[in-house]
Design a protein around this motif. Structure first.
Motif, PDB file in Angstrom:
ATOM      1  N   ARG A   1     -24.326  11.425 114.340  1.00 51.69           N
ATOM      2  CA  ARG A   1     -23.017  10.796 114.538  1.00 51.69           C
ATOM      3  C   ARG A   1     -21.867  11.714 114.119  1.00 51.69           C
ATOM      4  O   ARG A   1     -20.822  11.751 114.772  1.00 51.69           O
ATOM      5  CB  ARG A   1     -22.938   9.474 113.773  1.00 51.69           C
ATOM      6  CG  ARG A   1     -21.648   8.716 114.037  1.00 51.69           C
ATOM      7  CD  ARG A   1     -21.663   7.322 113.446  1.00 51.69           C
ATOM      8  NE  ARG A   1     -20.393   6.652 113.664  1.00 51.69           N
ATOM      9  CZ  ARG A   1     -20.062   6.037 114.805  1.00 51.69           C
ATOM     10  NH1 ARG A   1     -20.913   6.027 115.801  1.00 51.69           N
ATOM     11  NH2 ARG A   1     -18.892   5.457 114.938  1.00 51.69           N
ATOM     12  N   ILE A   2     -22.028  12.460 113.044  1.00 49.49           N
ATOM     13  CA  ILE A   2     -20.951  13.349 112.588  1.00 49.49           C
ATOM     14  C   ILE A   2     -20.621  14.376 113.664  1.00 49.49           C
ATOM     15  O   ILE A   2     -19.454  14.621 113.984  1.00 49.49           O
ATOM     16  CB  ILE A   2     -21.347  14.058 111.275  1.00 49.49           C
ATOM     17  CG1 ILE A   2     -21.489  13.043 110.143  1.00 49.49           C
ATOM     18  CG2 ILE A   2     -20.314  15.120 110.902  1.00 49.49           C
ATOM     19  CD1 ILE A   2     -22.058  13.628 108.868  1.00 49.49           C
ATOM     20  N   LEU A   3     -21.652  14.969 114.227  1.00 49.20           N
ATOM     21  CA  LEU A   3     -21.448  15.968 115.284  1.00 49.20           C
ATOM     22  C   LEU A   3     -20.752  15.327 116.486  1.00 49.20           C
ATOM     23  O   LEU A   3     -19.839  15.921 117.083  1.00 49.20           O
ATOM     24  CB  LEU A   3     -22.795  16.553 115.700  1.00 49.20           C
ATOM     25  CG  LEU A   3     -22.774  17.794 116.595  1.00 49.20           C
ATOM     26  CD1 LEU A   3     -22.086  18.953 115.916  1.00 49.20           C
ATOM     27  CD2 LEU A   3     -24.198  18.171 116.982  1.00 49.20           C
TER      28      LEU A   3
ATOM     29  N   MET B   1     -27.204  13.574 120.271  1.00 50.00           N
ATOM     30  CA  MET B   1     -27.297  15.029 120.248  1.00 50.00           C
ATOM     31  C   MET B   1     -27.230  15.599 121.663  1.00 50.00           C
ATOM     32  O   MET B   1     -26.496  16.553 121.937  1.00 50.00           O
ATOM     33  CB  MET B   1     -28.586  15.470 119.560  1.00 50.00           C
ATOM     34  CG  MET B   1     -28.896  16.966 119.708  1.00 50.00           C
ATOM     35  SD  MET B   1     -27.578  18.042 119.070  1.00 50.00           S
ATOM     36  CE  MET B   1     -28.035  18.117 117.348  1.00 50.00           C
ATOM     37  N   LEU B   2     -28.001  15.024 122.576  1.00 49.78           N
ATOM     38  CA  LEU B   2     -28.015  15.539 123.942  1.00 49.78           C
ATOM     39  C   LEU B   2     -26.643  15.409 124.593  1.00 49.78           C
ATOM     40  O   LEU B   2     -26.177  16.330 125.279  1.00 49.78           O
ATOM     41  CB  LEU B   2     -29.071  14.801 124.764  1.00 49.78           C
ATOM     42  CG  LEU B   2     -30.527  14.996 124.313  1.00 49.78           C
ATOM     43  CD1 LEU B   2     -31.455  14.106 125.130  1.00 49.78           C
ATOM     44  CD2 LEU B   2     -30.953  16.457 124.421  1.00 49.78           C
ATOM     45  N   ALA B   3     -25.969  14.281 124.369  1.00 53.83           N
ATOM     46  CA  ALA B   3     -24.630  14.100 124.940  1.00 53.83           C
ATOM     47  C   ALA B   3     -23.643  15.088 124.349  1.00 53.83           C
ATOM     48  O   ALA B   3     -22.760  15.613 125.050  1.00 53.83           O
ATOM     49  CB  ALA B   3     -24.157  12.663 124.702  1.00 53.83           C
ATOM     50  N   THR B   4     -23.776  15.371 123.054  1.00 54.80           N
ATOM     51  CA  THR B   4     -22.894  16.349 122.410  1.00 54.80           C
ATOM     52  C   THR B   4     -23.136  17.750 122.955  1.00 54.80           C
ATOM     53  O   THR B   4     -22.193  18.512 123.194  1.00 54.80           O
ATOM     54  CB  THR B   4     -23.107  16.329 120.887  1.00 54.80           C
ATOM     55  OG1 THR B   4     -22.861  15.012 120.391  1.00 54.80           O
ATOM     56  CG2 THR B   4     -22.164  17.299 120.195  1.00 54.80           C
ATOM     57  N   MET B   5     -24.398  18.113 123.171  1.00 56.01           N
ATOM     58  CA  MET B   5     -24.712  19.419 123.734  1.00 56.01           C
ATOM     59  C   MET B   5     -24.122  19.571 125.136  1.00 56.01           C
ATOM     60  O   MET B   5     -23.612  20.633 125.501  1.00 56.01           O
ATOM     61  CB  MET B   5     -26.226  19.627 123.766  1.00 56.01           C
ATOM     62  CG  MET B   5     -26.863  19.778 122.389  1.00 56.01           C
ATOM     63  SD  MET B   5     -28.674  19.826 122.457  1.00 56.01           S
ATOM     64  CE  MET B   5     -28.948  21.396 123.280  1.00 56.01           C
ATOM     65  N   LEU B   6     -24.185  18.502 125.926  1.00 54.49           N
ATOM     66  CA  LEU B   6     -23.604  18.556 127.268  1.00 54.49           C
ATOM     67  C   LEU B   6     -22.105  18.820 127.203  1.00 54.49           C
ATOM     68  O   LEU B   6     -21.571  19.661 127.935  1.00 54.49           O
ATOM     69  CB  LEU B   6     -23.866  17.236 128.004  1.00 54.49           C
ATOM     70  CG  LEU B   6     -25.319  16.924 128.348  1.00 54.49           C
ATOM     71  CD1 LEU B   6     -25.425  15.571 129.034  1.00 54.49           C
ATOM     72  CD2 LEU B   6     -25.905  18.012 129.240  1.00 54.49           C
TER      73      LEU B   6
END
Length: 751
Positions: A444-446, A408-413
């Motif tokens: 994982r989907i995100l 989640m944090l990596a996706t937000m970045l």
């Protein structure tokens, strides 16, 4: 002939306006001079309190700044280097000033992160396949700018490398740096900054805001070596502690600037901050240390989470004691040295783990709408941008390597980096975490969706389709219907990038079907618009018109302005295809007004106004706008969709044919001299739309065609080449928005 000093147009000067081609240009130049700037606003930190003293230092520094392109203010932490540098930059006669803040980078930051700090400050965007450093040097090659590079001491070598490159490759760049030690850059002038003398008493009195015994104040300031940070803290404490008691406590609590070494520097600051910290109440101390894990600043919401209770009164007390500061956007932050001291106290009380867990959970909650809903609201996107630095810190320092929330944090970045124009480093981080995460990881989907978007940005379209398809399959298997509208739209984007319009339209129809079923009105509107664009490219103009027209009311109400501007551009293109120049002009104008504060997003709408101008016979104005936009696209490497590129090239050919060589060249020169603001002002000219006008030669060709002549016969009649006649016929049909020769004959007979 002369050249207008404002817009660059060539003109025959008259005594009344020797430098400008019109009163409008003269007034524009006057407004810019009156504002003290041209088209660029100086970006410097803003302080609520007054700058006190240091007039002698400022005079010396202004002289040095006129002689040297690289000037570094060197001194111990807390001695006032940043405040002095900001004041100096504000007094320097520079059109553009940008602040590069390195304090939020860690000592272990990579050279790429240092380059990114510079590029963020000057507004440079990542281009696929081009090194960020190369883009930075190209952007600043011709800009006259003063860079205030703040807090360099923990990244001296990395910062020196960037500065040396800028000074050697960018002749109009000047650097003003603050650091504990010199950067040792080529041509660097070093100015040592010491504590204040008599001015420290003035500083104390100004910050305290109330009168006091001058002899006692002078003694306190002398004991503090005139260091501004310590003097200001003492002034704040003096509001609640008698001066005599304050003076007596100094023997026990302060030992400032005894050594220039790093550890001694921290020890000195620790003593100054500890002295203030010890005067806090129990609950103020609790909040103070728990805020230490938020280097990106914080609002009341996250402060309340880390404290576990109300914080307004506590924050007010910390702000009054200068242990936190409130920024212009209403958020709070700690100075870095203060934050490091607070983190020591956090570990001392064995609260690091529980505080980190609260912060990670709260940050992941900001990204949770991406898991459960089909589109993020503007305020949700804004919150992710605000917390970007905290997410970076949480990802690198707080979350465990085996924690699924790293996804989640990596996706937000990456989500924020897409908006800011950077994606290479954040994308690599996401892909590494995705590869290491189990197939059943919650986020994982995100992550797969953003992996698809990343592949699309890198022109790896097959990978984009693969990741988007996997995201859809995983969501279907898990029954996550709410996000299917968005996921199919992502898949459609991947197909669109491959120029596979049939599959793109299929995916968008699937997206709309899921969105309607689940009540995702805003997401449905976005997909309707995207489908309208695809259908426009495929020639289904009427269906495209209905879809885009239906989507706009929802988008205007709920979507970000850049998304609305894109939809308005599509609607304007629909009107162009329908031959309605008035509607097209109005729609493009609305897009310009909505996105005029977004310098690169506004370009398509400005280009739309340029197309309308040419098709309405305002050839020179249209050429100026088209050339201006093309130049700005080149600088930022902003691509143009193929269909729109063909439209722009076509109307540029029309204008080139209609204008004399001199007039066309004049318009091109004027366009190259335009900046974004001037282009926006010109694009909003109310007289842009008028009836289409044909040149005399075009009218002669149309009349002969209407008489039944072939192109070859027209060429023989007029003594021109067959290819030239074909070009005339094509351009006339473009101007009049006609598709067949029969329509051209009918138009000629009715006009």
């Amino acid at each position: 002939m002369g050249t207008c000093a404002s817009c660059g147009t060539e003109f025959a000067p008259r005594p009344s306006r020797a430098r400008y081609c019109s009163n409008a240009c003269r007034q524009r130049a006057y407004r810019q001079r009156s504002a003290g700037t041209s088209t660029v606003v100086a970006e410097l930190p803003v302080y609520d309190d007054a700058f006190v003293g240091r007039e002698t230092e400022l005079a010396e520094l202004l002289s040095l700044l006129r002689k040297h392109r690289m000037l570094t203010l060197v001194g111990s932490a807390g001695v006032g280097k940043t405040r002095l540098a900001v004041e100096l930059a504000g007094r320097a006669r520079r059109t553009e000033v940008r602040t590069v803040e390195l304090g939020r980078l860690s000592r272990l930051s990579s050279p790429g992160q240092v380059v990114q700090a510079f590029t963020e400050a000057v507004g440079v965007y990542q281009h696929a396949g081009v090194a960020l450093r190369t883009t930075l040097l190209a952007e600043l090659g011709n800009r006259r700018v003063l860079l205030l590079v703040d807090n360099c001491e923990h990244l001296v070598e990395e910062c020196c490398d960037v500065v040396d490159a800028l000074l050697s490759r960018c002749p109009n760049v000047q650097v003003l740096a603050t650091s504990r030690e010199a950067l040792r850059a080529v041509g660097e002038a070093v100015y040592p900054v010491h504590g204040m003398d008599e001015d420290s008493v003035r500083l104390f009195a100004e910050r305290a805001g109330v009168p006091g015994d001058q002899d006692t104040i002078a003694a306190i300031c002398a004991r503090l070596d005139g260091v501004p940070l310590a003097v200001e803290l003492a002034a704040k404490v003096s509001l609640s502690v008698p001066l005599s008691e304050l003076a007596n406590r100094l023997d026990q609590r302060l030992d400032l600037l005894s050594d220039a070494g790093e550890e001694t520097r921290h020890q000195s600051l620790r003593a100054a901050i500890a002295w203030s910290h010890d005067l806090l109440t129990r609950y103020e101390k609790e909040l103070f240390r728990r805020l230490a894990l938020l280097p990106g600043g914080f609002g009341l919401d996250i402060a309340q989470v880390v404290q576990g209770g109300p914080v307004i009164g506590l924050l007010t007390a910390l702000q009054a004691k200068s242990l936190v500061v409130r920024e212009n956007d209403g958020r709070f932050r700690m100075l870095e040295s203060v934050r490091l001291y607070a983190e020591e106290r956090l570990r001392e009380h064995d609260e690091h783990a529980v505080t980190a867990e609260r912060i990670i959970s709260w940050l992941c909650g900001l990204g949770e709408p991406g898991v459960a809903s089909s589109i993020l609201a503007p305020e949700q996107v804004k919150a992710q941008h605000q917390e970007y630095d905290n997410v970076v810190y949480a990802f690198t320092r707080l979350v465990a390597p085996d924690d699924d929330r790293r996804l989640m944090l990596a996706t937000m970045l990456l989500r924020v980096c897409f908006d800011r124009g950077y994606f290479t480093e954040a994308g690599a981080v996401l892909m590494q975490v995705l590869d290491q995460s189990p197939a059943d990881a919650r986020y994982r989907i995100l992550a797969l969706e953003y992996a698809a978007l990343l592949a699309g940005h890198k022109a790896r379209h097959d990978e984009a389709v693969k990741y988007a398809t996997e995201a859809i399959e995983t969501a279907e298997a898990g029954g996550q219907q709410e996000i299917m509208c968005r996921l199919y739209r992502t898949l459609a984007g991947a197909y669109d990038d491959m120029a596979d319009l049939p599959n793109a339209t299929w995916a968008l129809r699937q997206s709309i079907e899921y969105g309607v079923r689940n009540g995702n009105d805003v997401s449905v509107a976005v997909s309707q618009h995207n489908l309208g664009w695809c259908l426009l490219l495929m020639g289904s103009v009427d269906e495209a018109s209905v879809l885009v027209g239906d989507s706009l009311p929802v988008l205007r109400t709920h979507a970000r302005c850049d998304i609305v501007a894109i939809a308005l551009h599509t609607w304007g293109c629909v009107a162009l295809e329908q031959g309605d120049l008035t509607a097209a002009g109005a729609r493009f104008a609305e897009g310009v007004r909505i996105s005029e504060h977004l310098p690169w997003e506004v370009l398509e709408s400005v280009e739309g106004r340029a197309v309308v101008a040419v098709l309405s016979g305002r050839y020179e104005l249209g050429v100026r706008l088209l050339v201006a936009c093309e130049q700005m696209r080149t600088v930022r490497a902003l691509p143009v969709q193929a269909w729109w590129r063909r439209k722009l090239d076509s109307v540029l050919d029309v204008a080139r044919e209609a204008l004399s060589g001199a007039a066309f060249s004049r318009a091109v020169s004027a366009g190259r001299a335009m900046d974004v603001r001037h282009a926006v002002e010109t694009a909003l000219d109310k007289e842009i739309v008028r009836h289409a006008v044909l040149s005399d030669r075009q009218r002669m060709v149309v009349e002969l065609v209407a008489q039944g002549m072939t192109n070859a016969q027209v060429a023989a009649k007029l003594g021109i080449s067959h290819r030239t006649v074909e070009s005339h016929v094509h351009n006339v049909k473009t101007v009049l928005d006609l598709s067949t020769r029969a329509q051209l004959v009918a138009w000629a007979q009715s006009n």
